[in-house]
Write a protein that holds these residues in place. Structure first.
Motif, short mmCIF file in Angstrom:
data_model
loop_
_atom_site.label_atom_id
_atom_site.label_comp_id
_atom_site.label_asym_id
_atom_site.label_seq_id
_atom_site.Cartn_x
_atom_site.Cartn_y
_atom_site.Cartn_z
N ASP A 183 2.36 2.19 -0.64
CA ASP A 183 3.44 2.00 0.33
C ASP A 183 3.33 0.68 1.07
O ASP A 183 4.34 0.03 1.36
CB ASP A 183 3.49 3.16 1.33
CG ASP A 183 4.01 4.44 0.71
OD1 ASP A 183 4.78 4.35 -0.27
OD2 ASP A 183 3.65 5.52 1.19
N ASP A 184 2.13 0.27 1.40
CA ASP A 184 1.94 -1.00 2.09
C ASP A 184 2.36 -2.19 1.22
O ASP A 184 2.83 -3.20 1.72
CB ASP A 184 0.49 -1.18 2.52
CG ASP A 184 0.08 -0.18 3.60
OD1 ASP A 184 0.98 0.37 4.27
OD2 ASP A 184 -1.13 0.05 3.75
N THR A 224 4.70 -2.06 -1.26
CA THR A 224 6.10 -2.02 -1.73
C THR A 224 7.11 -1.87 -0.61
O THR A 224 8.30 -2.02 -0.86
CB THR A 224 6.29 -0.86 -2.71
OG1 THR A 224 5.95 0.37 -2.07
CG2 THR A 224 5.42 -1.05 -3.95
N ARG A 225 6.66 -1.57 0.58
CA ARG A 225 7.59 -1.41 1.71
C ARG A 225 8.20 -2.75 2.04
O ARG A 225 7.49 -3.76 2.14
CB ARG A 225 6.83 -0.86 2.91
CG ARG A 225 7.70 -0.57 4.10
CD ARG A 225 6.90 -0.03 5.29
NE ARG A 225 5.97 1.02 4.91
CZ ARG A 225 4.67 0.98 5.20
NH1 ARG A 225 4.15 -0.02 5.87
NH2 ARG A 225 3.90 1.96 4.83
#
Length: 130
Positions: free
Chosen positions: A120-121, A123-124
């Protein structure tokens, strides 16, 4: 002893996600599944490939043609924003989030904890500071 070349996991994952979202990998997003039973025998739990196969058969019937699929045949389909659609008659946009969540994330999550990163870090989308 075998040596492995170090790779930049962060850049690789970010580039794959960017390519996916830009539509550069659409040809690689097609699922291929075999129909193990007749289409009518799927009653309770209808998997995505069966839904796509029924959709394709209905499209052929609407054209006045015989249904092209039967038990043992392979259906090709994509996950669209409206659910599974046969690749031959796809009309809706591809659901890229499905492929990120179901294809990219599981592979990345099996590797990233060992290098101290989280999917998530990486691709956010970055929020603007101002």
């Amino acid at each position: 002893m075998r040596r492995f070349l170090p790779i930049n996991c962060e850049a690789l994952i970010q580039s794959r996600v960017a390519e996916l979202l830009a539509g550069e990998r659409d040809a690689e997003l097609v699922y291929h599944r075999r129909l193990r039973r007749p289409l009518d025998s799927y009653q309770r739990n209808v998997p995505p490939h069966v839904r796509a196969a029924r959709q394709l058969c209905q499209w052929y019937r609407d054209q006045g043609l015989p249904a092209p699929l039967q038990q043992g045949d392979t259906i090709t389909y994509v996950m669209s924003v409206n659910g599974p659609e046969a690749a031959e008659i796809q009309t809706s946009a591809i659901d890229y989030q499905h492929y990120i969540d179901k294809q990219l994330r599981p592979v990345a999550d099996s590797i990233l904890p060992f290098v101290g990163l989280q999917f998530d870090d990486l691709t956010r989308p970055q929020l603007p500071l101002f």
